[in-house]
Design an enzyme around this catalytic site. Sequence first.
Site, mmCIF file in Angstrom:
data_model
loop_
_atom_site.group_PDB
_atom_site.id
_atom_site.type_symbol
_atom_site.label_atom_id
_atom_site.label_comp_id
_atom_site.label_asym_id
_atom_site.label_seq_id
_atom_site.Cartn_x
_atom_site.Cartn_y
_atom_site.Cartn_z
ATOM 1 C CG ASP A 14 81.037 -14.519 9.608
ATOM 2 O OD1 ASP A 14 80.461 -13.962 10.552
ATOM 3 O OD2 ASP A 14 81.781 -15.499 9.763
ATOM 4 C CG HIS A 17 76.226 -13.819 11.756
ATOM 5 N ND1 HIS A 17 75.152 -14.586 12.163
ATOM 6 C CD2 HIS A 17 77.125 -14.697 11.235
ATOM 7 C CE1 HIS A 17 75.396 -15.870 11.910
ATOM 8 N NE2 HIS A 17 76.577 -15.961 11.338
ATOM 9 C CG HIS A 194 85.897 -18.518 9.301
ATOM 10 N ND1 HIS A 194 85.199 -17.906 8.277
ATOM 11 C CD2 HIS A 194 85.254 -18.153 10.442
ATOM 12 C CE1 HIS A 194 84.184 -17.213 8.775
ATOM 13 N NE2 HIS A 194 84.193 -17.340 10.098
ATOM 14 C CG HIS A 196 84.891 -14.598 13.922
ATOM 15 N ND1 HIS A 196 83.948 -13.673 13.532
ATOM 16 C CD2 HIS A 196 84.548 -15.753 13.314
ATOM 17 C CE1 HIS A 196 83.065 -14.255 12.729
ATOM 18 N NE2 HIS A 196 83.404 -15.526 12.576
ATOM 19 C CE1 TYR A 285 79.078 -20.599 15.940
ATOM 20 C CE2 TYR A 285 76.918 -19.590 16.148
ATOM 21 C CZ TYR A 285 77.819 -20.351 15.443
ATOM 22 O OH TYR A 285 77.433 -20.878 14.247
HETATM 23 C C1 LIG Z 1 77.197 -20.255 11.231
HETATM 24 C C2 LIG Z 1 78.478 -19.547 11.588
HETATM 25 O O1 LIG Z 1 78.287 -18.169 11.545
HETATM 26 C C3 LIG Z 1 79.623 -20.016 10.727
HETATM 27 C C4 LIG Z 1 80.842 -19.233 10.976
HETATM 28 O O2 LIG Z 1 81.187 -18.338 10.222
HETATM 29 C C5 LIG Z 1 81.620 -19.461 12.178
HETATM 30 O O3 LIG Z 1 81.375 -20.451 12.903
HETATM 31 O O4 LIG Z 1 82.494 -18.625 12.466
HETATM 32 MN MN MN Z 2 82.400 -16.817 11.190
#
Ligand SMILES: C[C@H](O)CC(=O)C(=O)O
Ligand code: MN
Length: 337
Positions: A14, A17, A194, A196, A285
């Site tokens: 991650d 990114h 997971h 964020h 996202y």
């Molecule tokens: C492809 C994404 O970055 C996967 C991920 O870590 C998320 O959806 O959060």
């Molecule tokens: Mn992620």
Amino acid sequence: MTKKIIINDVTLRDGMHAISHQYSVEQIAELTQLLDDSGVDIIEATHGDGLGGSSLQFGLSKESEDDIIRTTVENVKNAKVAVLLLPGVGTIDHLKNAHNLGAKVVRVATHCTEADVSEQHIKAGLSLGMDTVGFLMMSHRATPENLLEQAKKMESYGAETIYVVDSAGALSMDDVRQRVSLFKENLSTKIGFHAHNNLSLGVANSIVAIQEGADRVDASLAGMGAGAGNAALEQLVAVMNKMEISHNVDLFKVMDAAENVMKPMMVRPVQIDRLSLMLGYTGVYSSFLLFAERAGKEYGVDPREILMRIGKMNAVGGQEDWIIGIAQELAKENQMT
Ligand SMILES: C[C@H](O)CC(=O)C(=O)O
Ligand SMILES: [Mn+2]
């Protein structure tokens, strides 16, 4: 709590990114050694968008996929190496290659309403003898009941662990509680979460997930990850220690790695600022952050407006190119007013 929680580190994957997929093999080796020595159970390493992700659409990696995986595998003593696979971005051939290079865990990721497309990839992971995980991205976009329906599909394909993935950092603590508790009541698989940190809930939401029965949680050094980052490993471990939640990670080691090594490597600080906060607020996202920032600069528009609009359009991962179209549209609209 006596159950030992498995920590799946995502600093390298991650975190890709947040560094536009530009970690060098030297950086990957250094971070892997520190993470492995700290006791994390699993270290995930690929392009940010998983196997096959290096492309003009998502951004080209500095290093080849083989070198990223090989370097990670060569630098672990105890941790298992994981790869992420988004069906359609990566293929079963990519997975076989990663397995040959030494990856032991595969996380098959789909949008939260599209679990059907994971069947052959989950079965391939199992037939390779890998620890095989289903990863339901953008989980805020499905009701808890619909998310469970999708998780049931992954369970029927054989996934051994299924994740609630808060890709946009948009889930509140109650949202996490509802989703994880429903999984716990209705699935016989292990459960993962997971986070964020866009709404500053990364650690809190991970703890709620653990309280509701999650077996695995993701974290990264200093939160290194898309948007405002993931749950910061050192912060999560500190809270877990205080709450007597059992795990394998050494707090001082991850504190030092985050401060001395990870933070100096960051190109853009991974933090909650007005743009990353917007991701959580609009449910976008997290990996769209740098794309929106760049397009905002290029077309002279407020990147928050871009995120608002793409949020309303319910964009999913893979639709990064929409950001350019929206920026152009906004620039035109601004000229007319
Ligand atoms: C492809 C994404 O970055 C996967 C991920 O870590 C998320 O959806 O959060
Ligand atoms: Mn992620």
